[in-house]
Scaffold this motif. Structure first.
Motif, PDB file in Angstrom:
ATOM      1  N   UNK A 273       0.827  -1.204   0.000  1.00 14.73           N
ATOM      2  CA  UNK A 273       0.000   0.000   0.000  1.00 14.73           C
ATOM      3  C   UNK A 273       0.864   1.257   0.000  1.00 14.73           C
ATOM      4  N   UNK A 274       2.004   1.201   0.661  1.00  7.02           N
ATOM      5  CA  UNK A 274       2.861   2.379   0.765  1.00  7.02           C
ATOM      6  C   UNK A 274       3.731   2.597  -0.474  1.00  7.02           C
ATOM      7  N   UNK A 275       3.977   1.563  -1.249  1.00  4.52           N
ATOM      8  CA  UNK A 275       4.907   1.654  -2.382  1.00  4.52           C
ATOM      9  C   UNK A 275       4.620   2.838  -3.317  1.00  4.52           C
ATOM     10  N   UNK A 276       3.380   3.038  -3.771  1.00  4.54           N
ATOM     11  CA  UNK A 276       3.160   4.188  -4.663  1.00  4.54           C
ATOM     12  C   UNK A 276       3.350   5.527  -3.956  1.00  4.54           C
ATOM     13  N   UNK A 277       3.105   5.567  -2.659  1.00  2.00           N
ATOM     14  CA  UNK A 277       3.315   6.798  -1.895  1.00  2.00           C
ATOM     15  C   UNK A 277       4.806   7.105  -1.764  1.00  2.00           C
ATOM     16  N   UNK A 278       5.616   6.068  -1.585  1.00  2.00           N
ATOM     17  CA  UNK A 278       7.066   6.258  -1.517  1.00  2.00           C
ATOM     18  C   UNK A 278       7.583   6.788  -2.851  1.00  2.00           C
ATOM     19  N   UNK A 279       7.063   6.241  -3.954  1.00  2.00           N
ATOM     20  CA  UNK A 279       7.458   6.708  -5.291  1.00  2.00           C
ATOM     21  C   UNK A 279       7.036   8.159  -5.498  1.00  2.00           C
ATOM     22  N   UNK A 280       5.870   8.522  -5.012  1.00  2.00           N
ATOM     23  CA  UNK A 280       5.389   9.898  -5.130  1.00  2.00           C
ATOM     24  C   UNK A 280       6.255  10.832  -4.283  1.00  2.00           C
ATOM     25  N   UNK A 281       6.627  10.395  -3.096  1.00  2.00           N
ATOM     26  CA  UNK A 281       7.496  11.197  -2.229  1.00  2.00           C
ATOM     27  C   UNK A 281       8.852  11.419  -2.891  1.00  2.00           C
ATOM     28  N   UNK A 282       9.327  10.422  -3.618  1.00  2.00           N
ATOM     29  CA  UNK A 282      10.615  10.553  -4.312  1.00  2.00           C
ATOM     30  C   UNK A 282      10.586  11.705  -5.304  1.00  2.00           C
ATOM     31  N   UNK A 283       9.455  11.907  -5.959  1.00  2.00           N
ATOM     32  CA  UNK A 283       9.336  13.000  -6.932  1.00  2.00           C
ATOM     33  C   UNK A 283       9.484  14.360  -6.264  1.00  2.00           C
ATOM     34  N   UNK A 284       9.105  14.431  -4.994  1.00  2.00           N
ATOM     35  CA  UNK A 284       9.201  15.690  -4.254  1.00  2.00           C
ATOM     36  C   UNK A 284      10.588  15.860  -3.632  1.00  2.00           C
TER      37      UNK A 284
END
Length: 101
Positions: A27-38
């Motif tokens: 569940x967290x994987x896409x959020x971690x990827x999104x955080x990486x963009x920031x």
């Protein structure tokens, strides 16, 4: 290999320790990827599969997943366990860096 990547990084490194069988990790994987963009390029984000690298997870003292570890200058300065949203990841990482943990 893991320790060398951390030690050689010129920017802080945020590591997501996870495993493929872990529901909260998925569940967290896409959020971690999104955080990486920031957070990138001022911070490097990487993932560590604890199932593929149990020796590294053991050396790191990982007791539960997902766990995020924040490194600066080759040393761990903070860690947190539990699934987080992209905003929570970004806020947590920035807060830890600002506090000079």
């Amino acid at each position: 290999m893991f320790e060398k990547q951390i030690a050689r990084s010129e920017v802080p490194v945020l590591v997501d320790v996870w495993a493929p069988w872990c529901g909260p990790c998925k569940m967290m994987a896409p959020h971690f990827a999104e955080a990486a963009k920031v957070l990138e390029p001022s911070m490097r984000l990487m993932k560590l599969n604890s199932e593929d690298h149990p020796d590294v997870a053991g050396r790191l003292g990982i007791r539960g997943i997902p766990t995020m570890l924040l490194y600066r200058d080759g040393r761990e300065i903070a860690r947190v366990s539990g699934a987080m949203s992209a905003r929570q990841i970004v806020d947590w990482a920035n807060t830890q860096m600002a506090q000079g943990a």
